[in-house]
Write a protein that holds these residues in place. Structure first.
Motif, PDB file in Angstrom:
ATOM      1  N   GLY A 187      23.525   3.110  -0.289  1.00  0.00           N
ATOM      2  CA  GLY A 187      22.257   4.224  -0.367  1.00  0.00           C
ATOM      3  C   GLY A 187      21.322   3.891   0.504  1.00  0.00           C
ATOM      4  O   GLY A 187      20.833   2.820   0.877  1.00  0.00           O
ATOM      5  N   GLY A 188      20.241   5.080   0.423  1.00  0.00           N
ATOM      6  CA  GLY A 188      19.076   4.795   1.100  1.00  0.00           C
ATOM      7  C   GLY A 188      17.899   4.690   0.404  1.00  0.00           C
ATOM      8  O   GLY A 188      18.086   4.374  -0.917  1.00  0.00           O
ATOM      9  N   LYS A 189      16.803   4.728   0.845  1.00  0.00           N
ATOM     10  CA  LYS A 189      15.717   4.442   0.145  1.00  0.00           C
ATOM     11  C   LYS A 189      15.014   5.679  -0.727  1.00  0.00           C
ATOM     12  O   LYS A 189      15.425   6.802  -0.260  1.00  0.00           O
ATOM     13  CB  LYS A 189      14.543   3.763   0.986  1.00  0.00           C
ATOM     14  CG  LYS A 189      13.982   4.723   2.047  1.00  0.00           C
ATOM     15  CD  LYS A 189      12.956   4.013   2.879  1.00  0.00           C
ATOM     16  CE  LYS A 189      12.525   4.979   4.122  1.00  0.00           C
ATOM     17  NZ  LYS A 189      11.762   4.597   5.021  1.00  0.00           N
ATOM     18  N   GLN A 190      14.194   5.478  -1.603  1.00  0.00           N
ATOM     19  CA  GLN A 190      13.572   6.525  -2.322  1.00  0.00           C
ATOM     20  C   GLN A 190      12.077   6.403  -1.907  1.00  0.00           C
ATOM     21  O   GLN A 190      11.381   5.241  -1.929  1.00  0.00           O
ATOM     22  CB  GLN A 190      13.690   6.700  -3.761  1.00  0.00           C
ATOM     23  CG  GLN A 190      15.286   7.196  -4.075  1.00  0.00           C
ATOM     24  CD  GLN A 190      15.845   5.695  -4.321  1.00  0.00           C
ATOM     25  OE1 GLN A 190      15.242   4.905  -5.035  1.00  0.00           O
ATOM     26  NE2 GLN A 190      17.315   5.777  -3.955  1.00  0.00           N
ATOM     27  N   VAL A 191      11.200   7.464  -1.848  1.00  0.00           N
ATOM     28  CA  VAL A 191       9.827   7.187  -1.531  1.00  0.00           C
ATOM     29  C   VAL A 191       8.884   7.572  -2.621  1.00  0.00           C
ATOM     30  O   VAL A 191       8.903   8.797  -3.182  1.00  0.00           O
ATOM     31  CB  VAL A 191       9.236   8.046  -0.217  1.00  0.00           C
ATOM     32  CG1 VAL A 191       8.024   7.723   0.218  1.00  0.00           C
ATOM     33  CG2 VAL A 191      10.319   7.400   1.008  1.00  0.00           C
ATOM     34  N   LEU A 192       7.938   6.632  -3.147  1.00  0.00           N
ATOM     35  CA  LEU A 192       6.994   6.958  -4.156  1.00  0.00           C
ATOM     36  C   LEU A 192       5.870   7.933  -3.634  1.00  0.00           C
ATOM     37  O   LEU A 192       5.782   8.124  -2.390  1.00  0.00           O
ATOM     38  CB  LEU A 192       6.488   5.829  -4.709  1.00  0.00           C
ATOM     39  CG  LEU A 192       7.529   4.671  -5.191  1.00  0.00           C
ATOM     40  CD1 LEU A 192       6.914   3.693  -5.906  1.00  0.00           C
ATOM     41  CD2 LEU A 192       8.399   5.445  -6.496  1.00  0.00           C
ATOM     42  N   ALA A 193       4.903   8.462  -4.491  1.00  0.00           N
ATOM     43  CA  ALA A 193       3.998   9.333  -4.235  1.00  0.00           C
ATOM     44  C   ALA A 193       2.905   8.760  -3.112  1.00  0.00           C
ATOM     45  O   ALA A 193       2.406   9.165  -2.192  1.00  0.00           O
ATOM     46  CB  ALA A 193       3.172   9.750  -5.420  1.00  0.00           C
ATOM     47  N   ASN A 194       2.919   7.274  -3.224  1.00  0.00           N
ATOM     48  CA  ASN A 194       1.887   6.540  -2.546  1.00  0.00           C
ATOM     49  C   ASN A 194       2.451   6.019  -1.338  1.00  0.00           C
ATOM     50  O   ASN A 194       1.970   4.892  -0.488  1.00  0.00           O
ATOM     51  CB  ASN A 194       1.446   5.297  -3.564  1.00  0.00           C
ATOM     52  CG  ASN A 194       2.396   4.187  -3.602  1.00  0.00           C
ATOM     53  OD1 ASN A 194       3.860   4.322  -3.031  1.00  0.00           O
ATOM     54  ND2 ASN A 194       2.152   3.198  -4.392  1.00  0.00           N
ATOM     55  N   GLY A 195       3.608   6.452  -0.924  1.00  0.00           N
ATOM     56  CA  GLY A 195       4.384   6.162   0.380  1.00  0.00           C
ATOM     57  C   GLY A 195       5.249   5.039   0.346  1.00  0.00           C
ATOM     58  O   GLY A 195       5.945   4.553   1.315  1.00  0.00           O
ATOM     59  N   GLN A 196       5.305   4.080  -0.932  1.00  0.00           N
ATOM     60  CA  GLN A 196       5.901   2.689  -0.830  1.00  0.00           C
ATOM     61  C   GLN A 196       7.602   3.346  -0.989  1.00  0.00           C
ATOM     62  O   GLN A 196       8.011   4.287  -1.740  1.00  0.00           O
ATOM     63  CB  GLN A 196       5.714   2.063  -2.064  1.00  0.00           C
ATOM     64  CG  GLN A 196       6.396   0.868  -2.371  1.00  0.00           C
ATOM     65  CD  GLN A 196       6.017   0.062  -3.765  1.00  0.00           C
ATOM     66  OE1 GLN A 196       5.286   0.785  -4.578  1.00  0.00           O
ATOM     67  NE2 GLN A 196       6.698  -0.873  -3.946  1.00  0.00           N
ATOM     68  N   ALA A 197       8.274   2.507  -0.516  1.00  0.00           N
ATOM     69  CA  ALA A 197       9.737   2.560  -0.453  1.00  0.00           C
ATOM     70  C   ALA A 197      10.395   1.910  -1.496  1.00  0.00           C
ATOM     71  O   ALA A 197       9.983   0.768  -1.586  1.00  0.00           O
ATOM     72  CB  ALA A 197      10.502   2.276   0.986  1.00  0.00           C
ATOM     73  N   VAL A 198      11.179   2.405  -2.336  1.00  0.00           N
ATOM     74  CA  VAL A 198      11.965   1.775  -3.332  1.00  0.00           C
ATOM     75  C   VAL A 198      13.404   2.203  -3.283  1.00  0.00           C
ATOM     76  O   VAL A 198      13.874   3.088  -2.662  1.00  0.00           O
ATOM     77  CB  VAL A 198      11.488   2.220  -4.901  1.00  0.00           C
ATOM     78  CG1 VAL A 198      10.264   1.566  -4.919  1.00  0.00           C
ATOM     79  CG2 VAL A 198      11.818   3.515  -5.213  1.00  0.00           C
ATOM     80  N   TYR A 199      14.281   1.194  -4.049  1.00  0.00           N
ATOM     81  CA  TYR A 199      15.812   1.221  -3.810  1.00  0.00           C
ATOM     82  C   TYR A 199      16.122   1.145  -5.436  1.00  0.00           C
ATOM     83  O   TYR A 199      16.703   0.130  -5.743  1.00  0.00           O
ATOM     84  CB  TYR A 199      16.295   0.390  -3.024  1.00  0.00           C
ATOM     85  CG  TYR A 199      15.934   0.136  -1.597  1.00  0.00           C
ATOM     86  CD1 TYR A 199      16.738   0.918  -0.611  1.00  0.00           C
ATOM     87  CD2 TYR A 199      14.758  -0.321  -1.449  1.00  0.00           C
ATOM     88  CE1 TYR A 199      16.075   0.973   0.646  1.00  0.00           C
ATOM     89  CE2 TYR A 199      14.322  -0.423   0.019  1.00  0.00           C
ATOM     90  CZ  TYR A 199      14.859   0.393   1.112  1.00  0.00           C
ATOM     91  OH  TYR A 199      14.252   0.510   2.240  1.00  0.00           O
ATOM     92  N   LEU A 200      16.047   2.269  -6.075  1.00  0.00           N
ATOM     93  CA  LEU A 200      16.315   2.217  -7.484  1.00  0.00           C
ATOM     94  C   LEU A 200      17.530   1.769  -7.847  1.00  0.00           C
ATOM     95  O   LEU A 200      18.036   1.381  -8.974  1.00  0.00           O
ATOM     96  CB  LEU A 200      15.961   3.335  -8.309  1.00  0.00           C
ATOM     97  CG  LEU A 200      15.797   3.440  -9.752  1.00  0.00           C
ATOM     98  CD1 LEU A 200      14.892   2.402 -10.318  1.00  0.00           C
ATOM     99  CD2 LEU A 200      15.202   4.784 -10.355  1.00  0.00           C
TER     100      LEU A 200
END
Length: 432
Positions: A187-200
Motif C-alpha cells: 500500500g501507499g502513504k497517507q498524508v496528514l494535515a501538516n503534509g507529513q506522510a505516514v504509513y499506518l
C-alpha cells in the motif's frame, strides 16, 4: 524433539537433572509469543488515535470503543483459552493461538489504507484483535505446570511481565514505524494535515513475520506436559471454590487496572495533554517491567502482604491523578499515573503468586486463567468508563472515584481472607 514422558518439578533430583532445562526453554518461547499476543490485542490503543488524522471521521466515543472492544472479546475468549491447555495440551494451543494473530494483523493493514472503510469493519477487526487477549490465560496456565511451587511466582512474573511488555512495545514502536516508507510492505502513504506522510498499515503488517516465526518455534521446540490434560468438567470445579472468586477480584483490581489504563492512556493523553502523546508508552512499559518484580517480591515476602501495599499505593495514585487533572498540571498527572501503573504491575505479579499457594496444582492452573479472564474485562470497561465520564461530566475525573472505591474493597478482601496469619494458614490447609 523427544517427547517428555515424566514430569514432576517438585522432585528436586528430576528438576535439577532434566526439568529445569525443559521448563526454561518453554518459558523463553512462551514469552515472545505472549508479547505478540499483547501487541495485537492492544494495537488499537495506538491505531485509533491516528485514524481521524488520515481522513477517517469517527467520534471520540467511537474511537474509545475501538480501543475497548478488543478487551471485551479478549476477556471473554480467556474463559475458553483457560481450559484449552488442559484439554489439548499447552504446546498445541500455543501454536494455534499464536498463528491466528496474523488474521487481524493483516486485516488492519489493509483497512486503515482506505478512509471509506466503514466503522462496522473497523469494529470487526477490533473484535478479532481480542484473539490476542485470550492468550494470557492459556499461556499462564501452561507455564504454571512447568515450575516447582517455590519458583512459580518468579516464572509467572517473567512470562506475564515480559509478555505484558507487548503493550508498551506497540505503543512505542507504532509512532516510529508508521513514519517510515521503508517498512510499507503493502500500500501507499497517507498524508496528514501538516503534509507529513505516514504509513499506518505498518502498525499492523510489521508483526506478521514475527508471528510466523514464533508459531514455528512453538511447534518444534515447546512441549506438552505429561499429566496436565484434564477434561473441561474436571477443571470447571474451580467455580465452586470461594477463593477462586476472591482471587479473581484481587486480580481484577491489579491486572485489570494495568490493562485498562494501558488501553485508555493514549486516548486520555491526547484529549487532556495532546502535546505529550509521545509519552503514552511509558505507563505500560513501567507496569510490565514491574510484574516480574512483583512475583519475586511475593516469593520472598508473601503475596498477600505485597498485594496489600500495592492496593494502598494504587488508591493514592488514583487520588493524585484526580488532583492534578483538576489542576491541569501535567507533571503531577504523569507521575501519579506512573505510580498507578507501577503498583498495578507489581500487584499483577503478587496476586498470581498467591494462587499456587492456595490451590493444588491442577486447580491452580485453571484458576490462574479464570481470574485473568475476568481481569481482562478491565481493558473494555476502563476505556468505556472514561468515555462515559467525559461524555456525561466533561472530564475523566469521575471515573477515578469508582476505581478508588474498588481498591478499598479489594484491600479489605485481601486482608480478611489472606493477610491475617490465622486466616492464611487455614486457607492453604483447606485448599491443599
Amino acid at each position: 524433539m523427544a517427547r517428555i514422558n515424566y514430569w514432576n518439578p517438585e522432585d528436586e533430583k528430576f528438576w535439577n537433572a532434566e526439568g529445569k532445562k525443559h521448563a526454561r526453554r518453554n518459558l523463553w518461547i512462551s514469552v515472545p509469543s505472549l508479547m505478540l499476543a499483547f501487541i495485537v490485542w492492544q494495537i488499537w490503543s495506538v491505531v485509533a488515535i491516528r485514524l481521524n488524522d488520515i481522513g477517517f471521521h469517527f467520534t471520540d466515543e467511537q474511537l474509545f470503543t475501538l480501543a475497548a472492544v478488543p478487551g471485551l472479546v479478549g476477556a471473554t475468549l480467556r474463559f475458553v483459552y483457560t481450559f484449552a491447555v488442559g484439554s489439548i495440551g499447552g504446546k498445541n494451543w500455543t501454536v494455534i493461538s499464536t498463528a491466528v494473530l496474523a488474521i487481524p494483523a493483516i486485516g488492519i493493514g489493509f483497512a486503515v489504507q482506505n478512509p471509506e472503510t466503514p466503522f462496522s469493519i473497523m469494529l470487526l477487526l477490533a473484535a478479532l484483535c481480542g484473539l490476542g487477549g485470550g492468550n494470557f490465560s492459556s499461556s499462564s496456565a501452561n507455564i504454571s505446570f512447568f515450575f516447582p511451587k517455590k519458583e512459580k511466582g518468579t516464572a509467572l512474573g517473567i512470562n506475564g511481565g515480559l509478555g505484558n511488555m507487548g503493550v508498551s512495545v506497540v505503543q512505542f514502536v507504532t509512532p516510529l514505524i508508521i513514519t517510515s516508507g521503508t517498512f510499507a510492505l503493502v500500500g501507499g502513504k497517507q498524508v496528514l494535515a501538516n503534509g507529513q506522510a505516514v504509513y499506518l498499515q505498518n502498525a499492523a503488517f510489521i508483526w506478521v513475520i514475527p508471528i510466523v516465526i514464533m508459531t514455528l518455534l512453538a511447534m518444534f521446540k515447546m512441549d506438552n506436559v505429561p499429566g496436565a490434560k484434564q477434561s473441561v468438567a474436571d477443571q470447571f470445579v474451580i467455580v465452586k471454590r470461594k477463593h477462586t472468586w476472591i482471587m479473581t477480584a484481587l486480580y481484577v483490581a491489579t491486572f485489570g487496572s494495568f490493562i485498562g489504563y494501558s488501553a485508555a492512556f493514549p486516548l486520555l493523553l491526547k484529549s487532556q495533554f495532546p502535546e505529550y502523546i509521545s509519552l503514552a508508552f511509558l505507563g505500560a512499559l513501567l507496569a510490565a517491567a514491574a510484574r516480574p518484580v512483583g512475583g519475586w517480591m511475593a516469593d520472598k515476602l508473601g503475596g498477600a502482604r505485597v498485594t496489600a501495599y500495592v492496593l494502598v499505593i494504587m488508591g493514592i495514585g488514583a487520588a493524585g491523578v484526580i488532583y492534578f487533572l483538576n489542576g491541569k498540571q501535567f507533571a503531577g498527572f504523569l507521575i501519579s499515573f506512573l505510580v498507578l501503573f507501577l503498583a498495578s504491575g507489581i500487584g499483577s505479579g503478587s496476586t498470581f503468586q498467591m494462587i499456587p499457594n492456595i490451590f493444588i496444582p491442577k486447580e491452580a492452573a485453571p484458576v490462574i486463567g479464570f481470574s485473568a479472564a475476568f481481569a481482562a474485562y478491565g481493558s473494555f470497561f476502563i476505556p468505556k468508563l472514561f468515555g462515559w465520564s467525559v461524555k456525561t461530566t466533561g472530564t475523566p475525573v469521575t471515573a477515578f472515584y469508582f476505581f478508588i472505591g474498588f481498591y478499598i474493597i479489594a484491600f479489605g478482601l485481601n486482608w480478611f481472607f489472606y493477610q491475617r496469619k490465622a486466616t492464611a494458614a487455614r486457607t492453604v490447609a483447606k485448599q491443599a
